[in-house]
Design a protein around this motif. Structure first.
Motif, PDB file in Angstrom:
ATOM      1  N   GLN A 171      -8.431  10.368  14.949  1.00 58.92           N
ATOM      2  CA  GLN A 171      -8.344  11.194  13.551  1.00 58.92           C
ATOM      3  C   GLN A 171      -7.800   9.842  12.971  1.00 58.92           C
ATOM      4  O   GLN A 171      -7.154   9.081  13.416  1.00 58.92           O
ATOM      5  N   PHE A 172      -8.516   9.886  11.587  1.00 57.44           N
ATOM      6  CA  PHE A 172      -8.299   8.830  10.672  1.00 57.44           C
ATOM      7  C   PHE A 172      -7.363   9.462   9.424  1.00 57.44           C
ATOM      8  O   PHE A 172      -8.008  10.382   8.919  1.00 57.44           O
ATOM      9  N   GLU A 173      -6.231   9.173   8.966  1.00 59.30           N
ATOM     10  CA  GLU A 173      -5.476   9.644   8.018  1.00 59.30           C
ATOM     11  C   GLU A 173      -6.172   8.960   6.677  1.00 59.30           C
ATOM     12  O   GLU A 173      -6.835   8.076   6.678  1.00 59.30           O
ATOM     13  N   ASP A 174      -6.143   9.512   5.684  1.00 55.82           N
ATOM     14  CA  ASP A 174      -6.685   9.324   4.502  1.00 55.82           C
ATOM     15  C   ASP A 174      -6.394   7.858   3.750  1.00 55.82           C
ATOM     16  O   ASP A 174      -5.295   7.294   4.137  1.00 55.82           O
ATOM     17  N   HIS A 175      -7.224   7.329   3.416  1.00 54.39           N
ATOM     18  CA  HIS A 175      -7.220   5.927   2.758  1.00 54.39           C
ATOM     19  C   HIS A 175      -6.848   4.632   3.789  1.00 54.39           C
ATOM     20  O   HIS A 175      -6.265   3.891   3.487  1.00 54.39           O
ATOM     21  N   VAL A 176      -7.139   4.995   4.947  1.00 51.92           N
ATOM     22  CA  VAL A 176      -7.254   3.866   6.098  1.00 51.92           C
ATOM     23  C   VAL A 176      -8.482   2.878   5.945  1.00 51.92           C
ATOM     24  O   VAL A 176      -9.349   3.193   5.876  1.00 51.92           O
ATOM     25  N   THR A 177      -7.663   1.597   5.748  1.00 48.93           N
ATOM     26  CA  THR A 177      -8.579   0.183   5.759  1.00 48.93           C
ATOM     27  C   THR A 177      -9.406   0.176   7.020  1.00 48.93           C
ATOM     28  O   THR A 177      -8.900   0.349   7.991  1.00 48.93           O
ATOM     29  N   ASP A 178     -10.590   0.453   6.681  1.00 43.13           N
ATOM     30  CA  ASP A 178     -11.678   0.103   8.136  1.00 43.13           C
ATOM     31  C   ASP A 178     -11.786  -1.381   8.160  1.00 43.13           C
ATOM     32  O   ASP A 178     -12.799  -1.930   7.898  1.00 43.13           O
ATOM     33  N   VAL A 179     -10.914  -1.971   8.816  1.00 43.28           N
ATOM     34  CA  VAL A 179     -10.902  -3.187   9.097  1.00 43.28           C
ATOM     35  C   VAL A 179     -12.057  -3.558  10.281  1.00 43.28           C
ATOM     36  O   VAL A 179     -12.516  -2.796  10.956  1.00 43.28           O
ATOM     37  N   LYS A 180     -12.416  -4.721  10.325  1.00 44.33           N
ATOM     38  CA  LYS A 180     -13.770  -5.159  11.297  1.00 44.33           C
ATOM     39  C   LYS A 180     -13.187  -6.104  12.203  1.00 44.33           C
ATOM     40  O   LYS A 180     -12.424  -6.935  11.975  1.00 44.33           O
ATOM     41  N   PHE A 181     -13.791  -5.715  13.439  1.00 49.81           N
ATOM     42  CA  PHE A 181     -13.403  -6.229  14.802  1.00 49.81           C
ATOM     43  C   PHE A 181     -14.503  -7.376  15.356  1.00 49.81           C
ATOM     44  O   PHE A 181     -15.735  -6.764  15.141  1.00 49.81           O
ATOM     45  N   THR A 182     -13.930  -8.256  16.013  1.00 53.39           N
ATOM     46  CA  THR A 182     -14.991  -9.307  16.909  1.00 53.39           C
ATOM     47  C   THR A 182     -14.282  -9.295  18.080  1.00 53.39           C
ATOM     48  O   THR A 182     -13.079  -9.566  18.168  1.00 53.39           O
ATOM     49  N   GLY A 183     -15.006  -9.153  19.278  1.00 53.74           N
ATOM     50  CA  GLY A 183     -14.329  -9.235  20.477  1.00 53.74           C
ATOM     51  C   GLY A 183     -14.998  -8.701  21.518  1.00 53.74           C
ATOM     52  O   GLY A 183     -16.157  -8.096  21.515  1.00 53.74           O
ATOM     53  N   LYS A 184     -14.396  -8.896  22.763  1.00 58.28           N
ATOM     54  CA  LYS A 184     -14.987  -8.131  23.991  1.00 58.28           C
ATOM     55  C   LYS A 184     -13.763  -7.435  24.860  1.00 58.28           C
ATOM     56  O   LYS A 184     -12.858  -8.183  25.025  1.00 58.28           O
ATOM     57  N   LEU A 185     -14.194  -6.420  25.491  1.00 62.17           N
ATOM     58  CA  LEU A 185     -12.954  -5.779  26.150  1.00 62.17           C
ATOM     59  C   LEU A 185     -13.933  -5.170  27.572  1.00 62.17           C
ATOM     60  O   LEU A 185     -14.699  -4.587  27.515  1.00 62.17           O
ATOM     61  N   LYS A 186     -13.092  -5.395  28.579  1.00 66.02           N
ATOM     62  CA  LYS A 186     -13.697  -4.629  29.743  1.00 66.02           C
ATOM     63  C   LYS A 186     -13.563  -3.280  29.704  1.00 66.02           C
ATOM     64  O   LYS A 186     -12.450  -2.762  29.402  1.00 66.02           O
ATOM     65  N   ARG A 187     -14.649  -2.548  30.061  1.00 65.38           N
ATOM     66  CA  ARG A 187     -14.397  -1.129  30.113  1.00 65.38           C
ATOM     67  C   ARG A 187     -13.694  -0.577  31.220  1.00 65.38           C
ATOM     68  O   ARG A 187     -13.291   0.648  31.062  1.00 65.38           O
ATOM     69  N   ASN A 188     -13.282  -1.242  31.971  1.00 62.62           N
ATOM     70  CA  ASN A 188     -12.511  -0.702  33.242  1.00 62.62           C
ATOM     71  C   ASN A 188     -10.984  -0.870  33.034  1.00 62.62           C
ATOM     72  O   ASN A 188     -10.317  -0.599  33.651  1.00 62.62           O
ATOM     73  N   GLU A 189     -10.823  -1.171  31.940  1.00 62.81           N
ATOM     74  CA  GLU A 189      -9.402  -1.250  31.324  1.00 62.81           C
ATOM     75  C   GLU A 189      -8.770   0.233  30.787  1.00 62.81           C
ATOM     76  O   GLU A 189      -9.792   1.028  30.537  1.00 62.81           O
TER      77      GLU A 189
END
Length: 415
Positions: A370-388
């Motif tokens: 859930q996002f509260e109102d007026h949450v800044t939608d920052v952008k991400f760059t990167g890579k994460l293992k799916r088994n974490e």
């Protein structure tokens, strides 16, 4: 000593450090005599990413990543000397962010390590990386097979071997875990359909009776004939699937088409179809995404909207995005490695909004966001293992100063 630092640093970059080696590496970082060597290693890492930008192992917002790299470059004259170029000339914007993500990963983990290792380090001087008690495990191979007669088989718990016979088709689960369909007869008088569906937090792979292979992402399904008829191969999907279609020649030496019908509410009532002969491609048709997408890795495909009647012919490394009204937009140069990272065990992003990242987290960890109102939608760059575990991803939110709360299996992103 510097040889050992070099050895451990490269093991860290390649994600092969043990806990003991990681501890030793950060101890070496802290020694004043190693300052110049560390700067040179960072410079070399940036050069490596310039040549191989896919080497990213942590998610960071673009702003935070660039700030970290900017600070390092500002305070590290050796880097400018070594590369003989200024950062913004050295990198395209995406590669600059990639380099920032890799370097910030090193700095961020180092901060995290010392924050929890040394009682003398003030917490306000390090990144906010307090582990969250939420310890939800990652998804895995989970799916349900529904046979033509309505019988269901839970594939992840089914024993290896012959699972069922459907008409002239055999359904086998080998030790490797995927499902393989085969037949000795090329034609069935009656077409029998099976369905395989994955839950949130599940994925699965199968081989169709023609030898084509399919990988299903979380919260997805595929409906397909147990044995294909001689003149056409057609399957139906929801969610996301990656295909490696086998080229098949039928009567009169004509290629037998392979058609994927995608059911996607956001792409019009009738969805869309993808027609191929022999190729590799990915379809994302989740109904909660702003558009459906088809991405081609190899071969050629034709994408047709059933509502707008538009068609697009894709070449490798191209992607077509379909809006809710069926209108198509062609992306002529897409990062296909990011698109199919899920199939290879990673979540990978390039300047992706937090809201889109969290939709993937919902599906893979079977949680609600859930996002509260007026949450800044920052952008991400990167890579994460799916088994974490999910807790590892939450550390990344901490690292980026994104406030959140956890209520049972719901993550609330705060403003």
């Amino acid at each position: 000593m510097q040889d050992r630092l070099l050895e451990l640093f490269h093991k860290y970059v390649n994600d092969s450090c043990s806990e003991e080696e990681l501890s030793e590496l950060f101890d070496l970082f802290s020694l004043p005599g190693n300052k110049i060597t560390v700067k040179e290693l960072i410079a070399q890492t940036i050069e490596d990413i310039y040549q191989h930008p896919e080497k990213i192992n942590i998610l960071l917002s673009n702003t935070d990543a660039e700030n970290v790299l900017s600070q390092i470059l500002t305070n590290t004259p050796d880097i400018a000397t070594k590369t003989d170029r200024q950062p913004k000339k050295l990198f395209s914007r995406w590669r600059y962010q990639a380099a920032a993500a890799m370097v910030a990963a090193l700095v961020g983990v180092s901060y995290y390590y010392y924050a929890h290792r040394s009682v003398n380090t003030p917490l306000q001087e390090v990144a906010q990386t307090t582990p969250n008690p939420l310890n939800i495990t990652s998804g895995g191979n989970k799916a349900t097979l529904t046979l033509n007669n309505g019988q269901t088989i839970v594939l992840d718990s089914a024993q290896n071997g012959l699972l069922a016979m459907q008409g002239t088709g055999r359904i086998v689960k080998p030790k490797s875990g995927e499902i393989i369909y085969s037949t000795e007869e090329k034609n069935d008088e009656k077409i029998l359909y099976n369905n395989i569906s994955t839950p949130r937090g599940g994925q699965y792979s199968l081989q169709l009776s023609d030898g084509s292979k399919v990988w299903l992402n979380a919260a997805s399904s595929i409906r397909f004939p147990v044995v294909f008829p001689a003149t056409e191969r057609k399957v139906y999907i929801t969610g996301e699937a990656y295909f490696e279609v086998k080229h098949l020649v039928g009567a009169r030496d004509q290629s037998v088409p392979f058609i994927v019908e995608a059911d996607n509410k956001s792409a019009g009532k009738a969805g869309f179809s993808v027609e191929v002969l022999g190729t590799r491609f990915n379809i994302n048709s989740y109904s909660n995404e702003p558009f459906a997408s088809t991405t081609l890795l190899e071969g050629k495909v034709k994408v047709q909207s059933h509502s707008s009647l538009q068609t697009r012919l894709l070449s490798p490394n191209q992607q077509v995005n379909m809006a809710r009204n069926g209108e198509m937009n062609l992306n002529e140069q897409v990062d296909v490695n990011s698109v199919i990272a899920w199939k290879n065990g990673y979540s990978q992003f390039s300047a992706v909004p937090l809201s889109a990242v969290m939709r993937q987290i919902e599906r893979w960890y079977d949680v609600n966001v859930q996002f509260e109102d007026h949450v800044t939608d920052v952008k991400f760059t990167g890579k994460l293992k799916r088994n974490e575990n999910l807790s590892e991803f939450l550390k990344i939110l901490d690292l980026n100063n994104i406030k959140y709360a956890v209520n049972n299996s719901t993550i609330i992103i705060k403003k």
